[in-house]
Design an enzyme around this catalytic site. Structure first.
Site, PDB file in Angstrom:
ATOM      1  CE  LYS A  99       1.847   4.181   1.666  1.00 57.87           C
ATOM      2  NZ  LYS A  99       1.809   2.880   0.953  1.00 57.87           N
ATOM      3  CB  SER A 179      -1.893   2.364   0.693  1.00 54.04           C
ATOM      4  OG  SER A 179      -0.578   1.842   0.716  1.00 54.04           O
ATOM      5  CB  SER A 203       0.447   0.218  -2.009  1.00 58.36           C
ATOM      6  OG  SER A 203      -0.692  -0.400  -1.471  1.00 58.36           O
TER       7      SER A 203
END
Length: 520
Positions: A99, A179, A203
């Protein structure tokens, strides 16, 4: 939500090649465990694996916009693995995505924001260093919801000014959730066998659920957060997002451990399992007691509830006892206090992070980021504003009574008086519920429209939370959540594995369909 948001264009020759570059008939091994076995047996090499996934990214990524940056050193790293003599690490030659809020040397860490476009990392985050030491190949970075979805209450998951709009591979008009949107979409699309996401509240588990993956949010303090763009030091953690439970356990074996730079991990070495894969067997649900948190189930549509009911039948058939109508207290009261805590910590933690970024980064505080966003509003804020960042900026210090009281209150209510109390009262091994509903339509005016979520209790308490695919509703994946007390990752993984082995396999998305739809 991208400053260069546009429809990707595909040539006829490219579209014709799609079926040849995707599918079991070409890539027989897709999980980390399978790829590791092939490498050990000499059926493939790290370079060949790298080339396969690199080709997939080049062909398919523009349809879902999951991968933002490719590591130019990755193929050389794969060659080094091939040349290495034994012993090799447990992840030797296996490709991963990170990420894009996790530092990896030689790559920019943006947290999805153009304000950090020059945030070039000179060293790995400790969790990345652990992965590399085990032989993993970092192929690149995955898109995320900008500032981990805490810029605005009207944000759209998977959009960032640095990376554009990530799309769900099962239905490109629908959300990948966030996210860790790019991490989830990339693994689901088989652009990578596994990825590392981060979670503050939902997330990891939400994008894992709607993309048909296994996602594990570990206990706070099991995995180092050093080198990761922060949102909340009381709730942030990195975790694995994978195609199956065994792969998640393999990654956690490497990721878990103490880090002298992160005081929260002081007890990690004492609590981590020697091998999270050791207890993965099909009988792991026998004799286990699972509690259904009905308030986390009742809001879903009929089809999702039916899938959950079918899942309960499977769990019982595997030897579990299911206890219904569990009342997890304080669910309604947690939200307001959680937001207060997150806003205070976002300001304090981000300011501390930005102060240590390279001199090339001109935004040295949250105040600077807010000013940057206003200055570049046309490209940074075309769909939603930054009212949550402005609210965070207006907060005082972490010594404020409002923060200290809210923090103490939600930790007690989510943890000792919440999850811990219920597990003890009913003699439960874990609590269960649907992770969230099916992926919703991407709509910049409406923002995210979730049907429900099971993420907050474990996120606020700092406890582990595992999601495993239950199946599909109208062709869209839905996950089963299992969460319990601190340091219970091994138990959750074991139970999740037994369920995974008992339920029908989840179909992979059709990327040829995704690419065609994205071109319309």
């Amino acid at each position: 939500m991208s400053i260069y948001f546009c429809k990707p264009k595909f040539s006829l020759s490219l579209l014709a090649a799609l079926p040849l570059l995707y599918g079991q008939q070409v890539f027989a091994s897709e999980t980390l465990h399978e790829l590791a076995q092939d490498l050990q047996a000499g059926k493939t090499t790290a370079q060949q694996i790298f080339d396969s996934y690199d080709a997939r990214i080049q062909i398919y990524n523009q349809g879902i916009q999951a991968v933002t940056t490719r590591n130019p050193q990755a193929r050389a790293d794969a060659l080094a693995v091939d040349l290495q003599k034994t012993p090799r690490g447990s992840l030797a030659g296996l490709p991963l995505l990170l990420k894009d809020n996790i530092a990896a040397r030689g790559m920019v860490t943006t947290a999805g924001s153009l304000a950090l476009a020059d945030n070039l990392a000179v060293q790995d985050a400790p969790v990345v260093a652990r992965l590399r030491a085990a032989g993993a190949i970092i192929l690149g970075k995955a898109n995320l919801s900008e500032w981990a979805n805490l810029r605005s209450s009207q944000s759209t998951s998977g959009w960032s000014s640095a990376g554009g709009q990530t799309r769900n591979p099962y239905a490109p008009e629908r959300s990948p959730c966030g996210s860790s949107a790019g991490s989830g979409a990339a693994v689901a699309a088989r652009l990578i066998p596994a990825a590392i996401g981060t979670e503050t509240d939902g997330s990891i588990v939400c994008p894992a659920s709607v993309n048909g993956l296994v996602g594990l949010k570990p206990t706070i303090g099991l995995v180092s957060r050093t080198g990761i763009v922060p949102l909340s030091h009381s709730q942030d953690t990195a975790g694995p997002m994978t195609l199956n439970v065994r792969d998640a356990a393999m990654l956690l074996n490497v990721m878990a451990g103490s880090d002298a730079q992160d005081p929260a991990t002081r007890a990690a070495n004492r609590h981590r399992s020697k091998d999270y894969t050791a207890g993965l067997h099909t009988s792991a649900l026998q004799g286990k007691r699972l509690g259904i948190v009905r308030k986390l189930v009742d809001g879903y549509d009929t089809a999702t509830k039916m899938l959950f009911d079918q899942t309960l039948v499977t769990l019982i058939a595997q030897g579990a006892t299911v206890v219904d109508q569990i009342d997890l207290p304080y669910l309604e009261e947690l939200d307001k206090d959680e937001l207060t805590v997150l806003l205070y910590e976002f300001k304090a933690d981000l300011n501390a992070y930005l102060a240590k970024t390279p001199a090339t980064v001109k935004t040295r505080s949250m105040e600077d980021v807010i000013a940057f966003n206003k200055q570049h509003a046309d490209t940074v804020m075309p769909y939603f504003a930054q009212e949550l960042m402005e609210q965070a900026q207006a907060k005082g210090k972490l010594s404020d009574a409002a923060y200290r009281q809210a923090s103490a209150r939600i930790k007690l209510r989510a943890g000792k008086q919440g999850i811990d109390a219920v597990l003890k009262k009913y003699k439960l091994d874990a609590l269960i519920a649907p992770t969230t509903g099916t992926a919703w339509l991407i709509d910049y005016k409406a923002g995210d429209v979730l049907e429900g979520s099971a993420s907050s209790p474990a996120a606020i308490a700092g406890y582990p939370h595992l999601t495993v695919p239950m199946g599909t509703v109208r062709g869209l994946p839905v996950g089963l959540s299992l969460f319990a007390g601190a340091w219970s990752e091994a138990k959750l993984l074991n139970m999740g594995y037994a369920f995974e082995q008992a339920r029908p396999a989840l179909p992979a998305p059709s990327l040829a369909t995704t690419a065609t739809a994205a071109n319309k």
